[in-house]
Design an enzyme around this catalytic site. Structure first.
Site: not given
Ligand code: NDP
Length: 490
Positions: A188, A263, A394
């Site tokens: 996803k 992550e 963040e």
């Molecule tokens: P989100 O947590 O909003 O989303 C990540 C993924 O989870 C997306 O595909 C999102 O879908 C999905 N998602 C959202 N809500 C749910 C739920 N309730 N259940 C299951 N899946 C869900 O993060 P962002 O996309 O905004 O990315 C930014 C964040 O990711 C930052 O905090 C960053 O630090 C972190 N990150 C961490 C990394 C690591 O390796 N530690 C690497 C890269 C980023 P949708 O987009 O449709 O909402």
């Protein structure tokens, strides 16, 4: 746009306007028949739509993956390896187009997509395609009484949820190891960056991967993502995203005792000691602060500088920040592109306002750029202490703080003062101090005199609220398999 992709882009453009799901080897519409708008970050304009998938689509994808699992898990490692290498080759053949659409869809500079995102997507497949040819398992002799050996087997259907900041890079970082060891998967991607995931579906099909081994379901996180995290027939979840979402995924997975890897977010420190090679520390710190508009989980958003060089460092860092070219992500010369969405733009600007109200000084930047799309000036803030929200939360944008410190102990306590622990950079020429400080910092990765220098074999993940578990190299191969000990009496 480069000439190399002009012709094929027209066809691809038609294709990306309405992105389908990829389930059981077929490109299909969502069960609801509904779609979500895909907005271009650098113009703010509509550029297509993606399926608003729900639990019915996730269930269909899980069923397709379950059906494909018995044959795929028994496929010889050499054959799985061959297919993964073929996928990598096709990514390479479509390099220019993937870079173009990654930039268009996410707002990142095309030069970064070419330098980082697409090469890494290729490397992910090549790395795990060859890693599975070199796996060994452990054996333990129990005196002369028994021989114990370990079998590893794939878990079944892997649920893979990835974010928008490094779309293809992180999606393939999960898909490649999951399927290399014999799982099938349902992925996803973020609803904000669907295009290269759609292109990957086509590549996977063209490579000849059996239908159902990789399934890609697009849609909103709280609907499609949540359905995947909670699905009873998905025993393993690899999630990359924000810490708050990670907590929801963990809660959904817990009642089924799923294996999970999270992550999550970061608030990474970048520590500059007075003896550092400033000629290298400044350009690299500019990269670690502003690469991908600061939207990399590993970006160093809190810079700590030893007081004796603080003033000089701030001056030079600000000068270098002002030289960054912010603009159209599709221009090769652009250093900083657009933020991912209007909502994210507001969040970042909100933190800049908060910095002002917390008493900080905006030394450069601090404003939205007056053009369509979601552009913010690279921003440097001084005068805030570690307990301010701006240094605790963040921001995930082109915003850094610079704070002076007086001793090694103080530098360590500053670095460890947040709930996060993803990565850190330390700049010093004193080798003993480098090792001492690296050992004392609470983070999953510490870079000494560098940033983002990655080796795919090393364990990658976060401490504290930056994550659970490690991926990369052997850790990924272990995460996506389950061990069984066999004890043979001699
Ligand atoms: P989100 O947590 O909003 O989303 C990540 C993924 O989870 C997306 O595909 C999102 O879908 C999905 N998602 C959202 N809500 C749910 C739920 N309730 N259940 C299951 N899946 C869900 O993060 P962002 O996309 O905004 O990315 C930014 C964040 O990711 C930052 O905090 C960053 O630090 C972190 N990150 C961490 C990394 C690591 O390796 N530690 C690497 C890269 C980023 P949708 O987009 O449709 O909402």
């Amino acid at each position: 746009m480069t000439t190399a992709i002009k012709g094929s882009t027209v066809a691809a453009m038609r294709d990306v306007v309405r992105v389908p799901n990829y389930i059981g080897g077929e490109f299909v519409a969502p069960a609801s028949g509904r779609y979500i708008d895909n907005i271009c970050p650098s113009t703010g304009e509509w550029m297509g739509e993606i399926p608003d998938s729900d639990d019915r689509d996730v269930d269909a994808a899980v069923q397709a993956a379950e059906k494909a699992f018995p044959a795929w898990s028994r496929t010889l490692a050499s054959e799985r390896s061959r297919l993964l290498l073929k996928i990598a080759d096709l990514i390479e053949q479509n390099f220019e187009m993937l870079a173009y659409f990654e930039s268009l869809d996410s707002g990142k500079p095309i030069s970064l997509a070419k330098r980082l995102d697409i090469p890494r997507a290729m490397a992910n497949f090549r790395f795990f395609a060859t890693a599975i040819l070199h796996q060994a398992s452990e054996a333990y002799m129990t005196d002369a009484a028994a021989l114990n050996y370990t079998l590893r087997r794939p878990l079944g259907v892997a649920g893979l949820i990835s974010p928008w900041n490094l779309p293809l890079y992180l999606l393939t970082w999960k898909i490649a190891p999951a399927i290399a060891v014999g799982n099938t998967c349902v992925a996803k991607p973020s609803e904000l960056t669907p295009i290269t995931a759609k292109m990957l579906s086509k590549i996977v099909a063209d490579a000849g991967l059996p239908p159902g081994v990789v399934n890609i379901v697009h849609g909103a996180g709280p609907k499609a993502g949540a359905a995947l995290a909670a699905h009873p027939n998905v025993p393993v979840i690899s999630f990359t995203g924000g810490t708050a979402t990670g907590a929801k995924v963990a809660a959904a997975a817990a009642p089924r005792f799923k294996k999970i890897s999270l992550e999550l977010g970061g608030k990474n420190p970048n520590v500059i000691f007075a003896d550092a090679d400033v000629e290298q520390a400044i350009p690299t710190s500019i990269q670690s602060s502003f690469a991908n508009q600061g939207e990399i989980c590993l970006c160093g958003s809190r810079i700590f500088v030893e007081r004796s060089i603080y003033k000089q460092f701030v001056e030079r860092f600000v000068e270098a920040t002002k030289r960054l070219r912010v603009g159209d992500p599709l221009e090769e010369s652009t250093d900083v592109g657009a933020l991912i969405s209007e909502a994210h733009l507001k969040k970042v600007l909100g933190y800049i306002d908060l910095a002002r109200s917390e008493g900080g000084t905006i030394v450069t930047g601090g404003h939205r750029i007056d053009r369509s799309g979601y552009f913010v000036e690279p921003t440097v803030i001084t005068g805030l202490t570690c307990d301010c929200r701006v240094l605790q939360e963040e921001i995930f944008g082109p915003v850094v703080t610079i704070t002076p410190f007086d001793s090694e102990e103080e530098a360590i306590s500053f670095t460890n003062s947040t709930r996060y622990g993803l990565s850190a950079s330390v700049w010093t020429r004193d080798l003993q101090r480098a090792h001492r400080v690296a050992a004392a910092i609470d983070s999953g990765t510490v870079w000494i005199n560098c940033w983002l220098l990655r080796d795919l074999r090393v364990p990658f993940g976060g401490m504290k609220e930056s994550g659970v578990g490690r991926e990369g190299g052997v850790d990924s191969l272990r995460f996506f398999t389950e061990e069984k000990n066999v004890c043979v009496k001699l």
